[in-house]
Scaffold this active site. Structure first.
Site, PDB file in Angstrom:
ATOM      1  CG  LEU A 354      -2.016  -0.989   1.284  1.00  0.00           C
ATOM      2  CD1 LEU A 354      -2.621  -1.037   2.673  1.00  0.00           C
ATOM      3  CD2 LEU A 354      -3.074  -0.616   0.265  1.00  0.00           C
ATOM      4  N   GLY A 355       2.041   1.113   0.549  1.00  0.00           N
ATOM      5  CA  GLY A 355       2.906   2.282   0.601  1.00  0.00           C
ATOM      6  C   GLY A 355       4.021   1.987   1.558  1.00  0.00           C
ATOM      7  N   GLY A 357       6.555   3.868   4.611  1.00  0.00           N
ATOM      8  CA  GLY A 357       6.885   5.052   5.382  1.00  0.00           C
ATOM      9  C   GLY A 357       8.202   4.806   6.082  1.00  0.00           C
ATOM     10  N   GLY A 358       8.445   5.639   7.072  1.00  0.00           N
ATOM     11  CA  GLY A 358       9.709   5.584   7.769  1.00  0.00           C
ATOM     12  C   GLY A 358       9.969   4.248   8.448  1.00  0.00           C
ATOM     13  CG  PHE A 359       8.125   3.238  11.619  1.00  0.00           C
ATOM     14  CD1 PHE A 359       9.035   3.173  12.648  1.00  0.00           C
ATOM     15  CD2 PHE A 359       7.279   4.322  11.537  1.00  0.00           C
ATOM     16  CE1 PHE A 359       9.107   4.173  13.591  1.00  0.00           C
ATOM     17  CE2 PHE A 359       7.348   5.329  12.474  1.00  0.00           C
ATOM     18  CZ  PHE A 359       8.260   5.263  13.507  1.00  0.00           C
ATOM     19  N   GLY A 360       8.768   1.111   7.482  1.00  0.00           N
ATOM     20  CA  GLY A 360       8.751  -0.093   6.670  1.00  0.00           C
ATOM     21  C   GLY A 360       7.545  -0.101   5.756  1.00  0.00           C
ATOM     22  CB  VAL A 362       1.745  -0.266   4.850  1.00  0.00           C
ATOM     23  CG1 VAL A 362       0.373  -0.618   5.389  1.00  0.00           C
ATOM     24  CG2 VAL A 362       2.478   0.620   5.832  1.00  0.00           C
ATOM     25  CE  LYS A 377       3.303   1.607   9.380  1.00  0.00           C
ATOM     26  NZ  LYS A 377       2.900   2.798  10.056  1.00  0.00           N
ATOM     27  CG  ASP A 474       5.373  11.075  12.853  1.00  0.00           C
ATOM     28  OD1 ASP A 474       5.561  12.260  12.516  1.00  0.00           O
ATOM     29  OD2 ASP A 474       5.786  10.116  12.197  1.00  0.00           O
TER      30      ASP A 474
END
Ligand SMILES: Nc1ncnc2c1ncn2[C@@H]1O[C@H](COP(=O)(O)OP(=O)(O)O)[C@@H](O)[C@H]1O
Ligand SMILES: *[C@@H]1O[C@H](CO)[C@@H](O)[C@H](O)[C@H]1NC(C)=O
Ligand SMILES: *[C@@H]1O[C@H](CO)[C@@H](O)[C@H](O)[C@H]1NC(C)=O
Ligand SMILES: *[C@@H]1O[C@H](CO)[C@@H](O)[C@H](O)[C@H]1NC(C)=O
Length: 669
Positions: A354-355, A357-360, A362, A377, A474
Site C-alpha cells: 500500500l505504501g 513510510g519511515g518504519f517499513g 505496509v 505494517k 507524529d
C-alpha cells in the site's frame, strides 16, 4: 620462443581482463562487464574486481555516476536533427539489509559529466530542486525508480519512465514486459536481485522514444513498455555524454550495471549475456553454500531424499518462525500467527504494497478465516531492548477504540521484525488528496473541515479521554487515513516510541517529522501533549492551505508555511491562503477560524497553545477563539528569540533526508 612469450602475454592479459569485454568504434560500443578505466566514475560509483559497475556502494544518501569517457555526436552537423540511436544495458538492484531499495537509477544523456550539483534521494543523482524541469539542462533520461515520490507524480515504487530535463516523467509505466505470443503484460520487480535488460531506442524519423525491458534471458519483446513521441533534436546538445546515475535515500541499496552497448544510426550491438559478471550476492538469505555443493555430490537417493525432507522442514519452520515469550501470553488474543499474515498478504507480495513510510512497508491483506481486510505494517527492529515494554504499549493501545483512530487489531513478532495489523482504510492517506494535481481528486472545504474535526476528536481522545495520556508524536497529513466514509482517522501512534525504547538512551533522538516539530521539542527532547497540539496546528493549516509545512530545501523563509500564513494575517488577507483548488464552495468564517486556531496551536510558546479539549470547543463554536493580535514577527523569529535551543532545532530537523525520523532510523542500524 617468440610465440611462447606471445602466448604467455596473451594468457596473462586474458587473466587480468577476464572481467571486461569491450569493443568500441565511432558509432557503436559494447561492454560485457567493465574495468575501471572503461568509464569515468564519480561519487559512490565503483567497478568491482568481477567487472560489475556499482553506481552506489550500499550506503545511504549517496549518489554515483558513470559515463562513457568521451562525448558522442548525435548529429552529423550542427544544423541536422538528432540521429536515430539505440542503447541497451543490463542492470540489477540489490537491497542490502532489508527487502527495499531507495531511491533509483537512470540512464542519461547530458552535455556535461559534472553532476556535483545534483541531489541524492528522490533526485536520483540527476538534478536538484532548482534545476528540475529547466530546458537548459538538455538532459534525456530513462528512470528505473524503486521509490514513489508524489512530488514527481510517480505512479508507484516500481516503475520505468522517460524523463526530459526533469524528474517528473513525460511518460511512465510499472516495470514489466509484454509477452510476444499472447500480449499479456508480465510484472517485473525492479529490486528482485535479478538481472534485467533495458533497451532505449530513438527513431529519428518519427521522433519516437521507446523503452523496453525484459528479464535477462528473455529476448527483446516486440511491444515496448513505454513509448512516447518527443523530438530529441529540441533537447540534446552536441556533443553529449552518455552514462548512468543513481542515488540512495534512507535505505542501503546497490544499483548495478553489468553490460552496456550503444549504436548510433544502427542497432546497439547485442550483449552476450553469458559473458556478463554476476550481481553481488549480498543481503540474500540463502541456504549455506555447503548444502549447495554437497547435495549434488551425495549420490544415494536415500540421502538425497532425507536431506531434502529435512531442508524442506527446516525451511518451512524458518519461514514461519516467530518469537514468543511467556510474558506475551497475557496478550494472547492480540497475537496473529505469521502464517496467517503471510497468507493474507499473498506472501507479502509487492502487488499488495500500500505504501511505505519511515518504519517499513505496509501491505494490504485479507485475513484467511474472517475475510477481514487489513493493513499489515512490517517494522524491522534490531534491538531486543525495550521490545517488551513496546509491545505492552502496542497491545494496550490496541484496546483504544475511537471512530477517528485507525484500529490496531494485533501484532506478530519474529526475529528482527514486528508486524502490526490495522483495519484497512479504503481511501488511503490524506496527503495523497492534498497534493494530487488533478482537480477532480481534491477535497472540498466541507470534507476538509470534517476531517479536521475528526482528527481533533481522535487526538482529544488520546490525550484526555482514555485511561492514560497517549501522545501521538507524529501527527501529519500522511498519518491521517481516510475510511470508506472519508472520515479522517489517526494512524501510526505509539510507533515513534520504538525509537525511544529501542535505542541507546544516551543519544536522545527526537522523533517526528520535519515541519511538525514544536520548537521546544528539539531542545528538551520530551514529547508532551502540547507538542502534539503544535503538530496538529501545523496539520490543520496544511489541510486548509493545501501546502506542505516546509518545502524541501528551505532557502527562503516564505517556504515555511506557518510564516507565510502569519504574514497574510498581518496584512489582513488571511483568506487568500486558502487552497486555490477549493473553488467558491466554502464558509469564510470557518476557514478563518481554522487558520487562526492553527496559528494558536502552532504558537512557538508552548504555554500559549490550547489543550485539545479547548480546540474541540473552538471548532464546535462552543467557545469563541481568544483574540490573538496579528504579529508582524514571523513565528520562526519568535521561536528564535524565545528559545536558545532553536539553532539546535534547525540543525536537527534538517539533517540528512526529507524527514528526521527516517534519517535517525537509518543511522540507528
Ligand atoms: N490502515 C491502513 N489502511 C490503508 N492504507 C494504509 C494503512 N496504513 C498505512 N497505509 C498506507 O501506507 C502508507 C505508508 O504508511 P506509514 O508507514 O504509516 O507511513 P508514514 O511512516 O509515512 O507515516 C500510507 O501512506 C498509506 O497510504
Ligand atoms: C561509499 O562512498 C562514499 C562516497 O564516495 C564513501 O565516503 C564511503 O566510504 C563509501 N562506503 C563504502 C562502504 O565503501
Ligand atoms: C543545481 O544544479 C545545477 C546544474 O547542475 C547547478 O548549477 C546548481 O549549482 C545546483 N544547485 C544547487 C543548489 O546545488
Ligand atoms: C525536430 O526538431 C528540429 C529542431 O527544432 C526540427 O528541425 C525538426 O523538423 C523536428 N522534427 C520533427 C519530426 O518535428
Amino acid at each position: 620462443m617468440e610465440h611462447l612469450s606471445f602466448l604467455l602475454h596473451f594468457l596473462l592479459s586474458l587473466a587480468l581482463n577476464h572481467a571486461s569485454f569491450a569493443t568500441a568504434n565511432n558509432d557503436q560500443f559494447l561492454y560485457s562487464g567493465f574495468s575501471s578505466n572503461d568509464l569515468t566514475l564519480d561519487g559512490a560509483a565503483t567497478v568491482t574486481p568481477d567487472g560489475v559497475l556499482q553506481l552506489t556502494n550500499g550506503t545511504v544518501h549517496l549518489k554515483g555516476h558513470a559515463f562513457y569517457p568521451t562525448p558522442w555526436q548525435f548529429r552529423k552537423s550542427p544544423n541536422e536533427v538528432v540521429h536515430s540511436f539505440s542503447i541497451t544495458f543490463v542492470f540489477g538492484m540489490v537491497p542490502v539489509y532489508s527487502d527495499q531499495c531507495t531511491d533509483g537509477m537512470t540512464f542519461l544523456i547530458s552535455p556535461s559529466k559534472d553532476f556535483s550539483g545534483a541531489q541524492t534521494s528522490q533526485y536520483l543523482g540527476l538534478l536538484n530542486k532548482t534545476a528540475d524541469g529547466k530546458s537548459s539542462n538538455h538532459i534525456f533520461a530513462v528512470e528505473l525508480d524503486s521509490s514513489q515520490n508524489t512530488e514527481f507524480k510517480d505512479i508507484n515504487d516500481n516503475h520505468v519512465g522517460i524523463n526530459i530535463n526533469s524528474l517528473t516523467s513525460v511518460k511512465a509505466q510499472p516495470a514489466g514486459f509484454y509477452d510476444d505470443k499472447n500480449g499479456v503484460f508480465n510484472n517485473l520487480f525492479l529490486i528482485s536481485r535479478k538481472e534485467m535488460q533495458v533497451w532505449v531506442d530513438y527513431d529519428a524519423e518519427n521522433t519516437r522514444i521507446s523503452v523496453t525491458m525484459a528479464p535477462l534471458k528473455v529476448a527483446k519483446p516486440l511491444r515496448p513498455l513505454v513509448s512516447d513521441i518527443y523530438n530529441l533534436s529540441t533537447v540534446l546538445q552536441d556533443p553529449s555524454y552518455i552514462g548512468f546515475s543513481a542515488s540512495t535515500g534512507p535505505i542501503d541499496s546497490l544499483y548495478c550495471v553489468l553490460g552496456w552497448s550503444l549504436g548510433i544510426n544502427r542497432p546497439a550491438p547485442a550483449i552476450d549475456v553469458s559473458k556478463l559478471p554476476r550481481l553481488p550476492r549480498i543481503g540474500t538469505r540463502r541456504q549455506s553454500k555447503v548444502l549447495e555443493i554437497v547435495l549434488p555430490i551425495a549420490s544415494g537417493t536415500f540421502i538425497f531424499l532425507v536431506g531434502t525432507a529435512i531442508i524442506l522442514l527446516v525451511r518451512r519452520r524458518m519461514k514461519f518462525a516467530e518469537l514468543h515469550e511467556d510474558w506475551e501470553d497475557d496478550y494472547g488474543p492480540h497475537r496473529f500467527s505469521y502464517k496467517d499474515l503471510y497468507d493474507a498478504t499473498e506472501g507479502f507480495h509487492y502487488k499488495n504494497v500500500l505504501g511505505h513510510g519511515g518504519f517499513g512497508k505496509v501491505y494490504k491483506g485479507v485475513l484467511p478465516v474472517s475475510k477481514l481486510e487489513v493493513a499489515v505494517k512490517r517494522v524491522s527492529h534490531e534491538s531486543k531492548q525495550g521490545i517488551k515494554e513496546f509491545i505492552a504499549e502496542i497491545v494496550s493501545i490496541g484496546r483504544l477504540r475511537h471512530r477517528n483512530i485507525v484500529q490496531l487489531l494485533g501484532y506478530c513478532r519474529r526475529r528482527g521484525e514486528l508486524l502490526l495489523v490495522y483495519d484497512y482504510m479504503s481511501n488511503g492517506s490524506l496527503d495523497k488528496y492534498l497534493y494530487s494535481d488533478e482537480g477532480k481528486d481534491t477535497l472540498e472545504w466541507f470534507q476538509r473541515f470534517e476531517i479536521i474535526k475528526g482528527v481533533a476528536s481522535g487526538l482529544f481522545y488520546l490525550h484526555e479521554r482514555w485511561e492514560k495520556v497517549v501522545i501521538h508524536r507524529d501527527i501529519k497529513a500522511s498519518n491521517v487515513l481516510l475510511d470508506n466514509e472519508m472520515n479522517g482517522r489517526l494512524g501510526d501512534f505509539g510507533l515513534a516510541r520504538l525509537y525511544d525504547h529501542g535505542t541507546d538512551p544516551q543519544t536522545t533522538r527526537v522523533v517526528g517529522t520535519m515541519g511538525y516539530f514544536a520548537p521546544e521539542l528539539a531542545r528538551t527532547g520530551k514529547a508532551t501533549p502540547l507538542t502534539d497540539v503544535y503538530a496538529f496546528g501545523i496539520f490543520i493549516v496544511e489541510v486548509t492551505c493545501g501546502r506542505r509545512p516546509i518545502d524541501n530545501l528551505v532557502e527562503d523563509s516564505s517556504e515555511i508555511l506557518i510564516d507565510w500564513v502569519v504574514e497574510h494575517w498581518h496584512r489582513g488577507s488571511l483568506i487568500d491562503t486558502l487552497d486555490r483548488r477549493i473553488q467558491g464552495n466554502y464558509d469564510a468564517d470557518e476557514v478563518c477560524l481554522v487558520l487562526k486556531l492553527g496559528l494558536l496551536c502552532a504558537h512557538p510558546f508552548s504555554n500559549a497553545r490550547p489543550s485539545m479539549r479547548q480546540v474541540m470547543q473552538y471548532l464546535d463554536g462552543e467557545r469563541p477563539l481568544p483574540e490573538l493580535m496579528p504579529t508582524n514577527l514571523s513565528y520562526s523569529m519568535l521561536a528564535t528569540m524565545h528559545n536558545e535551543g532553536f539553532s539546535q532545532y534547525t540543525s536537527l530537523a534538517f539533517t540528512g533526508g526529507s524527514n528526521a525520523m527516517t534519517s535517525s532510523f537509518s543511522s540507528g542500524r
